[in-house]
Design an enzyme around this catalytic site. Structure first.
Site, mmCIF file in Angstrom:
data_model
loop_
_atom_site.group_PDB
_atom_site.id
_atom_site.type_symbol
_atom_site.label_atom_id
_atom_site.label_comp_id
_atom_site.label_asym_id
_atom_site.label_seq_id
_atom_site.Cartn_x
_atom_site.Cartn_y
_atom_site.Cartn_z
ATOM 1 N N ARG A 155 46.305 50.671 90.771
ATOM 2 C CA ARG A 155 45.881 50.286 89.413
ATOM 3 C C ARG A 155 46.982 49.653 88.566
ATOM 4 O O ARG A 155 46.736 49.282 87.429
ATOM 5 C CB ARG A 155 45.297 51.497 88.688
ATOM 6 C CG ARG A 155 44.025 51.983 89.341
ATOM 7 C CD ARG A 155 43.432 53.179 88.604
ATOM 8 N NE ARG A 155 42.403 53.782 89.446
ATOM 9 C CZ ARG A 155 41.837 54.955 89.200
ATOM 10 N NH1 ARG A 155 42.192 55.658 88.147
ATOM 11 N NH2 ARG A 155 40.920 55.435 89.998
ATOM 12 N N PRO A 201 49.531 61.538 88.879
ATOM 13 C CA PRO A 201 50.746 62.339 88.976
ATOM 14 C C PRO A 201 51.253 62.806 87.610
ATOM 15 O O PRO A 201 51.434 62.008 86.703
ATOM 16 C CB PRO A 201 51.744 61.394 89.645
ATOM 17 C CG PRO A 201 51.216 60.030 89.393
ATOM 18 C CD PRO A 201 49.744 60.151 89.284
ATOM 19 N N GLU A 202 51.421 64.109 87.491
ATOM 20 C CA GLU A 202 52.087 64.691 86.323
ATOM 21 C C GLU A 202 53.367 65.332 86.839
ATOM 22 O O GLU A 202 53.784 65.046 87.962
ATOM 23 C CB GLU A 202 51.145 65.696 85.630
ATOM 24 C CG GLU A 202 49.840 65.028 85.177
ATOM 25 C CD GLU A 202 48.851 65.964 84.494
ATOM 26 O OE1 GLU A 202 49.292 66.929 83.845
ATOM 27 O OE2 GLU A 202 47.644 65.734 84.610
ATOM 28 N N HIS A 208 48.089 47.582 98.557
ATOM 29 C CA HIS A 208 48.579 47.515 97.182
ATOM 30 C C HIS A 208 50.094 47.663 97.096
ATOM 31 O O HIS A 208 50.617 48.165 96.102
ATOM 32 C CB HIS A 208 47.883 48.576 96.332
ATOM 33 C CG HIS A 208 46.393 48.425 96.314
ATOM 34 N ND1 HIS A 208 45.766 47.339 95.747
ATOM 35 C CD2 HIS A 208 45.399 49.194 96.827
ATOM 36 C CE1 HIS A 208 44.454 47.450 95.897
ATOM 37 N NE2 HIS A 208 44.204 48.568 96.560
ATOM 38 N N ARG A 229 39.017 60.106 77.063
ATOM 39 C CA ARG A 229 39.041 60.738 78.382
ATOM 40 C C ARG A 229 38.321 62.068 78.299
ATOM 41 O O ARG A 229 37.667 62.356 77.309
ATOM 42 C CB ARG A 229 40.461 60.868 78.898
ATOM 43 C CG ARG A 229 41.382 61.646 78.011
ATOM 44 C CD ARG A 229 42.806 61.191 78.205
ATOM 45 N NE ARG A 229 42.913 59.773 77.863
ATOM 46 C CZ ARG A 229 44.048 59.094 77.874
ATOM 47 N NH1 ARG A 229 45.143 59.675 78.224
ATOM 48 N NH2 ARG A 229 44.066 57.830 77.536
ATOM 49 N N ARG A 265 53.604 68.935 62.855
ATOM 50 C CA ARG A 265 52.595 67.940 63.193
ATOM 51 C C ARG A 265 51.243 68.272 62.569
ATOM 52 O O ARG A 265 50.843 69.433 62.522
ATOM 53 C CB ARG A 265 52.419 67.864 64.722
ATOM 54 C CG ARG A 265 53.551 67.166 65.419
ATOM 55 C CD ARG A 265 53.559 65.709 65.017
ATOM 56 N NE ARG A 265 54.708 65.028 65.599
ATOM 57 C CZ ARG A 265 54.616 64.222 66.651
ATOM 58 N NH1 ARG A 265 53.461 64.013 67.206
ATOM 59 N NH2 ARG A 265 55.683 63.625 67.113
#
Length: 292
Positions: free
Chosen positions: A116, A2-3, A96, A275, A165
């Site tokens: 998880r 989920p974002e 779960h 990832r 940055r």
DNA sequence: AAGGGGCCCTGATTGC
DNA sequence: TGCAATCAGGGCCCCT
């Protein structure tokens, strides 16, 4: 996974099930799911009992349910596989199931199910928001930036922060203190739409490039929200346990070796931050001065 | 001190 | 067939 769009689908789904309902009791079935609640699982359950929930709110990937007079809230992060579900209280318990709350009206219960256990719930205070004058946010997330679908999001501040940055654009997009709500999937989708490589150094980005990627992030997350979010297998579902439909609209994420929908070149997969990163080798050429 | 890497988790899938 | 390795990844924590 989920974002922002998926969490917003959950927030909307919860609205009519939390607003104005008093918690009769709560139970924590797995302590890890409340690990950030420092007083522990028993305290979490005891302090939630008797409180009345208000309308759920969201910033980025965080969702919270203000309690009573809004001095406190239940804060939730779904992590990788967290679900907030509502349903008949006597239905079977999910394998779960981690946390459960039942209400004094005897109606649908609220369950936190998380395979998880990267997600978590906690009870927290609400404090004044740094971005939105007059608004309140949970104390643990005061450091995260507004998300691009909020009015309070400051595009100019985002651009200035990017230039300061010394990193690559994808790492910056995933940094919730610069812009919240974007995860691995929508970062790849926004970069594909903006035709930017993930390692594009942020300190030399132009205002036009920053605007392009920001608009792309808004567009792609808005489009996903409109169809109920993205889902792979059953890791993300709405409060009724249903999946969204945006997966079929993805242009980059998960499309390794499939043709780019703009130019036909096979989508490449790079390893990045432990990832995957998917991009088009032609539309998104690697910059000469790449930054990870 | 900002930037980057490791780690936590479990189930599906892949490989031998 | 069965077991082991691999993969998925958000955010916290730690190291430089």
């Amino acid at each position: 996974m989920p974002e922002l769009p998926e969490v917003e689908v959950v927030r909307r789904g919860l609205e009519s099930w939390t607003t104005g309902r008093a918690v009769a009791s709560a139970e924590v079935l797995h302590p890890r799911s409340v690990r950030r609640h420092e007083a522990g699982p028993a305290d979490f359950a005891a302090r939630l009992a008797g409180r009345t929930m208000q309308a759920p709110r969201r910033r980025g990937k965080y969702l919270w349910i203000p309690l009573d007079d809004k001095s406190g809230a239940v804060l939730a992060h779904l992590g990788m596989s967290g679900h907030l579900l509502v349903g008949e209280p006597d239905r079977e318990r999910e394998k779960h199931l981690r946390v459960r709350a039942v209400f004094t009206d005897g109606g649908h219960d609220l369950r936190f199910v998380d395979q998880r256990t990267f997600g978590h719930l906690m009870l927290t205070d609400l404090v004044p928001d740094a971005f939105d004058a007059g608004a309140l946010v949970p104390e643990p997330i005061v450091h995260i930036a507004a998300d691009p679908l909020e009015d309070a999001f400051d595009a100019e501040a985002f651009f200035r922060a990017l230039r300061r940055r010394k990193t690559g654009i994808k790492r910056a997009l995933l940094d919730q203190s610069l812009i919240s709500g974007v995860g691995n999937i929508y970062a790849d989708e926004a970069l594909w739409r903006a035709r930017l490589h993930w390692a594009r150094p942020t300190d030399t980005m132009t205002r036009a490039e920053a605007t392009r990627v920001l608009e792309a992030a808004r567009d792609v997350m808005g489009a996903a929200l409109a169809v109920g979010g993205t889902s792979f297998d059953s890791l993300y579902v709405n409060v009724n346990g249903e999946s969204g439909y945006f997966e079929r609209s993805l242009d980059a994420y998960g499309r390794r070796d499939e043709p780019c929908r703009r130019c036909g070149a096979p989508i490449r997969r790079d390893e990045f931050m432990n990832r995957s990163s998917y991009s088009c080798p032609v539309c998104q050429p690697r910059p000469r001065r790449a930054r990870h």
